[in-house]
Design an enzyme around this catalytic site. Sequence first.
Site, PDB file in Angstrom:
ATOM      1  N   HIS A 144     169.162  74.489   5.696  1.00 17.03           N
ATOM      2  CA  HIS A 144     167.727  74.740   5.532  1.00 17.03           C
ATOM      3  C   HIS A 144     167.416  76.213   5.793  1.00 17.03           C
ATOM      4  O   HIS A 144     166.652  76.846   5.055  1.00 17.03           O
ATOM      5  CB  HIS A 144     166.915  73.883   6.502  1.00 17.03           C
ATOM      6  CG  HIS A 144     167.069  72.406   6.304  1.00 17.03           C
ATOM      7  ND1 HIS A 144     168.250  71.733   6.540  1.00 17.03           N
ATOM      8  CD2 HIS A 144     166.166  71.459   5.915  1.00 17.03           C
ATOM      9  CE1 HIS A 144     168.079  70.445   6.314  1.00 17.03           C
ATOM     10  NE2 HIS A 144     166.830  70.249   5.919  1.00 17.03           N
ATOM     11  N   SER A 189     168.358  70.578   0.370  1.00 22.07           N
ATOM     12  CA  SER A 189     167.350  71.304   1.153  1.00 22.07           C
ATOM     13  C   SER A 189     167.510  72.810   1.051  1.00 22.07           C
ATOM     14  O   SER A 189     166.515  73.544   1.131  1.00 22.07           O
ATOM     15  CB  SER A 189     167.411  70.872   2.622  1.00 22.07           C
ATOM     16  OG  SER A 189     167.106  69.507   2.751  1.00 22.07           O
TER      17      SER A 189
END
EC number: 3.4.21.105
Length: 396
Positions: free
Chosen positions: A335, A270
């Site tokens: 993230h 991610s």
Amino acid sequence: MGEHPSPGPAVAACAEAERIEELEPEAEEQLPAAPEDCDPGNTGYISTGKFRSLLESHSSKLDPHKREVLLALADSHADGQICYQDFVNLMSNKRSNSFRQAILQGNRRLSSKALLEEKGLSLSQRLIRHVAYETLPREIDRKWYYDSYTCCPPPWFMITVTLLEVAFFLYNGVSLGQFVLQVTHPRYLKNSLVYHPQLRAQAWRYLTYIFMHAGIEHLGLNVVLQLLVGVPLEMVHGATRIGLVYVAGVVAGSLAVSVADMTAPVVGSSGGVYALVSAHLANIVMNWSGMKCQFKLLRMAVALICMSMEFGRAVWLRFHPSAYPPCPHPSFVAHLGGVAVGITLGVVVLRNYEQRLQDQSLWWIFVAMYTVFVLFAIFWNIFAYTLLDLKLPPPP
């Protein structure tokens, strides 16, 4: 303008025309040599008037898109001269930053129809045109990309990374006997690719964690975003630049976790995916009027919803009771590290198509910021865990 070529070897742009076959053999186009008095002083410059005369005389032998850019080059020089090196850069498909500035400062509008209006294109040509409109905000850049793209090399980086991620996931799924929420399996964290705070001295884990995913639901969305966003970006900007943004997002993600969520492991790609997607979305917003991709508002909304769902899944999993206490589930902070890289380094890369990044002041500012963060995170990992007397989960 570009740098003056050194006297002697430099010849006038009009005389250089006889070497077009060597500079661009695949185009099979050649302009005949012009009189030597185009540049009697061997200065490396030709007057715009003589340059335009040559273009008009031999326009039938030039690709129409390239002819437009050459005319834009002629029209953008108020001093009445064109640099030999700019001409060579154009004909050899190596545009310099000074050449880009000359084009952008010109007051000429492209008079011919837009690339989107052209008919009778093959499937591969339509695909290349589609990628150009998906990623580039300026029509002159889209035409340039359409003319010069050869699919050699192909977008190998994103495809290779994606295949490796899928292969590792399938291998783990078979060995663990579990494909959904693999992270809940007691043997999952024993894999030597996972980043674990107790094993943070093993430097490869800051990068190799991208090959481990929490489950098929985690892998699926990352793979879709990598292929739908990463592959077109790599086709336009190349494997080196897109790979740089991707890897920078991956490393920033794991380092961010080691600083902000010190007890949690990290898995998944991610960080790299969010770096690419964030850079692409930011580039669209910053060039909203120039981006001509269809349904861009709807597609941006869908991309943001997908990113939000994946981020929400990661947050939920992080705070869900762990299947193997006292070690928590993987962190979601990676993230955020990827987003930070995307809206800094990533945006500079995407906004400077085929231009030298080292000539951009913003590039060096963001590289310096990234370097400072990496150095800070390294020292944090060396000293902070001991100074804070943090209780870490046992090694897997």
